[in-house]
Scaffold this active site. Structure first.
Site, short mmCIF file in Angstrom:
data_model
loop_
_atom_site.label_atom_id
_atom_site.label_comp_id
_atom_site.label_asym_id
_atom_site.label_seq_id
_atom_site.Cartn_x
_atom_site.Cartn_y
_atom_site.Cartn_z
CE LYS A 1 -6.36 -5.38 7.25
NZ LYS A 1 -4.95 -5.08 7.38
CE LYS B 1 5.10 -6.43 3.92
NZ LYS B 1 3.81 -6.35 3.25
N GLY C 1 0.81 -1.21 0.00
CA GLY C 1 0.00 0.00 0.00
C GLY C 1 0.84 1.26 0.00
CG ASN C 2 3.65 2.39 3.15
OD1 ASN C 2 3.29 3.52 3.43
ND2 ASN C 2 3.70 1.41 4.03
CE LYS D 1 0.84 -6.18 -0.55
NZ LYS D 1 1.34 -6.22 0.80
#
Ligand code: ADP
Ligand code: MG
Length: 308
Positions: free
Chosen positions: A126, A271, A9-10, A209
């Site tokens: 979330k 991740k 997103g960053n 994601k």
């Protein structure tokens, strides 16, 4: 060689940025400048996050509910895939043309199957969408929403983040890639769906994601997965005394560091889990770094590489 790139997103909207469309296009164009050179050597699939964008869609839906129909979360995720797919697609097409690379780009609306029995549905964590007052929170709870106190103050809706089980459009994405098209897929972790009987049906949840990208990478037999975020490398003791950045580690070592608590749940944790999942299901290599360092990292000269 097939490369799946998961864009954080960053890369599209940093916390300090004004969250408007012009800024997002500018940032996306910058990220695409770093990714485009890879299209010469690799077949590419690009996945991306959608946190701020889906949040804004939910805010609009809520603010306009007297004038326009309200959107359930799964439709909001679909909308964010359209909005962001369009933006990434256009920025990438412009950059490919500039570099004289003749490849076409296509965004695939991607549904991701989850299980209704996933334990995450019993414990939603979330946060999504607008901030509410205490009174609004009480009213929404009465309507059946799960509302939690937010760390930043106020109240927010929290939803489940279930484990992705299957990427519905994997075979369509595979066909695109095989014919030389760059596919943009799995935006925001995918549109959450479940299978009552033999059908597909949307369900309100948010899928991570990175985990969805790893599953897609597995289903389309990708060679390499690259997770592009806002740190140059993964570290142990991150932000603490004894911090050490990692150049190259095995999946086994990654699992050990994970168990030792070096990778928090909301950020680096998924991740590393995604990396371990992909490597244990046939993937050759995972790279975690920043978009600026993507090309260098593929040569082993930057980023953190995780190998089988
Ligand atoms: P994205 O939007 O790219 O998914 P996240 O914020 O979810 O980004 O995850 C990236 C963040 O993870 C980094 O900004 C960094 O602050 C944080 N982080 C947590 N633990 C580590 C670690 N061990 N090594 C490197 N970064 C870490
Ligand atoms: Mg993240």
């Amino acid at each position: 060689m097939l490369l799946v790139i998961a864009l954080g997103g960053n890369a599209i909207l940093r916390k300090k940025d004004k969250p408007d469309i012009a800024t997002q296009f500018r940032n996306t164009a910058r990220a695409m400048r770093h990714i485009t050179p890879l299209a010469k050597k690799f077949s590419l699939v690009i996945t991306h996050g959608n946190g701020p964008q889906v949040g804004a869609i939910l805010l609009r839906s809520e603010a306009a509910k007297k004038q326009a129909y309200e959107l359930p979360l799964h439709s909001a995720v679909a909308q964010s895939q359209g909005e962001m797919g369009y933006m990434i697609q256009q920025c990438l097409e412009n950059e490919l043309r500039r570099k004289g690379i003749r490849k076409s780009v296509s965004t695939v609306l991607t549904q991701v199957v989850v299980s209704k029995n996933d334990p995450a549905f019993r414990n939603p964590t979330k946060p999504v969408g607008p901030y509410y007052t205490r009174l609004q929170a009480m009213l929404l709870r009465g309507k059946g929403f799960v509302i939690a106190k937010d760390v930043h103050g106020g109240y927010r809706r929290v939803v489940a983040s279930p484990r992705p089980k299957e990427i519905v459009e994997a075979s369509a994405i595979n066909k695109l890639v095989k014919s030389g098209v760059i596919a943009i897929a799995c935006g925001g972790g995918g549109i959450p769906v479940y299978r009552p009987g033999n059908e597909l049906k949307g369900i309100d949840a948010v899928i991570d994601k990175d985990l969805a990208s790893a599953l897609l990478a597995k289903q389309i037999s990708a060679d390499i997965m690259m997770i592009l975020t806002d740190v140059p490398k993964v570290a142990i003791n991150y932000g603490k005394p004894g911090q050490r950045f990692l150049n190259k580690i095995t999946a086994k070592k990654a699992r050990q560091y994970m168990e030792e608590g070096h990778f928090p749940a909301g950020s680096m944790g998924p991740k590393i889990s995604a990396a371990i999942n992909f490597l244990s299901s046939g993937g050759k290599k995972v790279i975690i770094t920043k978009p600026e360092l993507a090309e260098k990292a593929l040569k082993g000269a930057a980023g953190t590489t995780i190998m089988r």
